[in-house]
Design an enzyme around this catalytic site. Structure first.
Site, mmCIF file in Angstrom:
data_model
loop_
_atom_site.group_PDB
_atom_site.id
_atom_site.type_symbol
_atom_site.label_atom_id
_atom_site.label_comp_id
_atom_site.label_asym_id
_atom_site.label_seq_id
_atom_site.Cartn_x
_atom_site.Cartn_y
_atom_site.Cartn_z
ATOM 1 N N LYS A 194 0.858 -1.184 0.000
ATOM 2 C CA LYS A 194 0.000 0.000 0.000
ATOM 3 C C LYS A 194 0.892 1.230 0.000
ATOM 4 O O LYS A 194 1.889 1.280 0.748
ATOM 5 C CB LYS A 194 -0.871 -0.052 1.262
ATOM 6 N N SER A 266 -9.413 1.123 3.028
ATOM 7 C CA SER A 266 -8.560 1.926 2.172
ATOM 8 C C SER A 266 -7.373 1.144 1.582
ATOM 9 O O SER A 266 -6.641 1.691 0.764
ATOM 10 C CB SER A 266 -8.018 3.117 2.970
ATOM 11 N N SER A 290 -9.912 -1.114 7.130
ATOM 12 C CA SER A 290 -9.216 -0.966 5.857
ATOM 13 C C SER A 290 -8.527 -2.223 5.337
ATOM 14 O O SER A 290 -8.011 -2.223 4.216
ATOM 15 C CB SER A 290 -8.192 0.177 5.952
#
Length: 555
Positions: A194, A266, A290
């Site tokens: 990420k 996310s 997330s």
């Protein structure tokens, strides 16, 4: 009419000047008044009389000066507060007796006819092929690089392809393995992170317009540890802007099962890329859903570790007391292999706890005390049938299930903890006005949350954390009676509650809807109890095949 209008305008102008004079001191400094205090009280649900307001004026004026003085000190996002969250209840004993790591043993993995057919192989299967020289890391890496280029633009799940680094690391892995130096099951395995984890030589954009050119020229601890394990970094993946949702500065990350849908977030790109077979595994983060949410949407397996398990050094801070880093992969067993290379103190993140991770894939399920959130499952009517099937599978495996209820606290109200910390983490962004550059400018988005967080009183933030202390103790009383419990991903309080208490979670697919979209279930554990929930989830996956299904990518 005209003379009257001129008089009104003149009086209005004079009034405005007088008011401005009341509010402003020399050099543009704000002078507080009792009327300001009276209005401000309404924001906080308080009420004082005139005398009390008058007596506060001098202190409030002084405090305003304190704020202005402190704002002159530049604070990088990486600077943590001196006050540190501790999720460990009174009387809790940390297991530091480290035993051997015992994953399932693979005796033979048959290579497929075509190299690209390896796209959906698990980490453990790819590791066997690499170790036994049935495929090289370089070939595998180039195959995944090709898939990232081919499918990444449509899925909008890649920010940066780290090809130069990836080829270098893959060739190094092949050379070491050829010389008999095998580092373990991640050696030569491609992966992505990420894009909130810093990496030397590559931008770390946080998925956000104001930071899209940001270069943090160091490796996050997680990146460094995975490199030490021999893993090959091939991409930095999309994330919802500043860790919210699936919208980032370059678009909206897509769900490979249905590209008209977002991936959720996310950790958007991490789940989307693994689901689509663009990578064997990726690293995500969770503050409030997330890892759980995109894994549910995309049909991946994810581990949200205990707070204090994995170093956040080199990662974007959103909430210092809630941020956690964990793997997203094809199976719970893969998550165990990856987590085994990530966890533990690094001397840089002061919140870390040195606790054992004694994973044993053959753990006897009948020895576990397993609870389940019956009321939440029953209330989630659209998914109840999937939960019932999951429980039936577990019972068939020997599990004895007991319905439980979580402690009752106003956990959604306590989410002001996250808002206050996020507001502090991005204080400069708000005060500079650069929050106007964020992609999402709706009411329910970061710019509004950051601004509103400035009106959370410090007293209320502290009170929320005091309630959190009681919640942690009551949660421990529950966990004294069970080892693991089963929960729906979203229904009820479980997701926010356990992100506040720091308990670990494994999320795995447990079915598919009529529209062929994945559903999921969560395995929840004791603090530092990742070994048990991963082993239980692994055995559940051995008895099902949901995690082995993958999207068609017909585009």
């Amino acid at each position: 009419m005209k003379p009257t209008r001129r008089i009104v305008l003149f009086i209005s102008a004079i009034t405005a000047v007088l008011l401005l004079g009341m509010v402003l001191q020399e050099k543009g400094k704000i002078t507080l008044t009792k009327d300001m205090i009276a209005h401000a009280e309404k924001l906080f649900g308080l009420q004082f009389n005139e005398a009390k307001r008058d007596s506060m004026l001098e202190s409030l004026q002084e405090q305003l000066g304190n704020y202005e003085a402190m704002r002159k000190i530049k604070l990088d996002n990486s600077v943590a507060p001196a006050l540190q969250f501790n999720p460990i209840p009174v009387g809790f004993k940390i297991d530091q007796d480290k035993k051997s790591f015992k994953p399932a043993r693979l005796d033979n993995v048959i290579p497929p006819p075509a190299l690209e057919d390896l796209a959906y192989y698990s980490v453990s299967e790819l590791a066997w092929l690499i170790k036994n020289k049935k495929v090289t890391s370089e070939l595998l890496t180039k195959m995944f690089l090709d898939r990232l280029r081919r499918y990444g633009p449509k899925l909008e799940n890649v920010i940066t392809i780290t090809e130069g680094l990836a080829i270098k690391q893959a060739r190094k892995a092949d050379a070491e393995i050829a010389q008999g130096k095998y580092r373990g099951p991640l050696h030569g395995i491609p992966y992505g992170v990420k894009d909130l984890l810093a990496t030397v030589g590559y931008k770390t954009t946080w998925g956000s317009v104001p930071y899209k050119e940001q270069l943090i020229d160091e490796d996050a601890t997680v990146v460094r540890r995975l490199e030490e394990a021999g893993a090959v970094l091939v991409a930095k993946l999309t994330m919802g802007e500043l860790a919210w949702g699936d919208v980032w500065y370059g678009g909206k990350t897509r769900n490979p099962w249905d590209t008209t849908r977002g991936s959720s977030g996310s950790s958007a790109g991490s789940a989307s890329a693994v689901s689509a077979g663009l990578l064997p595994f990726a690293i995500g983060t969770e503050t409030w859903g997330s890892i759980v949410s995109p894994s549910t949407e995309c049909g991946t397996s994810g581990l949200r570790p205990t707070y204090g398990r994995v170093s956040r050094y080199g990662a974007m801070a959103l909430s210092w007391s809630m941020d956690k880093i964990g793997p997203i992969a094809r199976s719970a067993e893969d998550c165990a292999l990856i987590f085994n290379a990530m966890y533990g103190p690094d001397g840089l993140d002061k919140t870390l706890v040195d606790a054992a991770f004694n994973y044993d894939a053959s753990l006897k399920i009948s020895n576990l005390r397993i609870g389940y959130l019956k009321s939440d499952m029953d209330r989630d009517s659209t998914r109840k049938a999937y939960y019932d099937t999951t429980l039936a599978v577990l019972r068939k495996l020997g599990a004895k299930l007991t319905p439980i209820q979580l402690p009752q606290y106003p956990v959604y109200d306590m989410a002001i903890i996250l808002s206050a910390e996020a507001g502090a983490a991005f204080d400069e962004l708000t005060r500079s006005g650069k929050d106007d550059q964020l992609v999402r400018q709706i009411k329910n988005a970061w710019p509004t949350v950051f601004r509103a967080s400035r009106f959370i009183p410090a007293v209320e933030y502290i009170q929320a954390n005091r309630i959190r202390t009681q919640l942690i103790q009551d949660m421990q009383s529950l966990m004294d009676t069970i080892d693991v419990y089963i929960a729906p991903p979203f229904e009820g309080d479980n997701l926010i509650l356990t992100n506040l208490t720091g308990h670990p979670c494994v999320v795995v697919p447990n079915g598919f809807t009529e529209r062929n979209l994945p559903t999921s279930v969560c395995f929840m554990g004791k603090l530092f109890g990742e070994a048990e929930i991963l082993a239980l989830a692994k055995q559940y996956q051995d008895a099902t095949d949901y995690h082995k299904r993958h999207p068609g990518l017909r585009f």
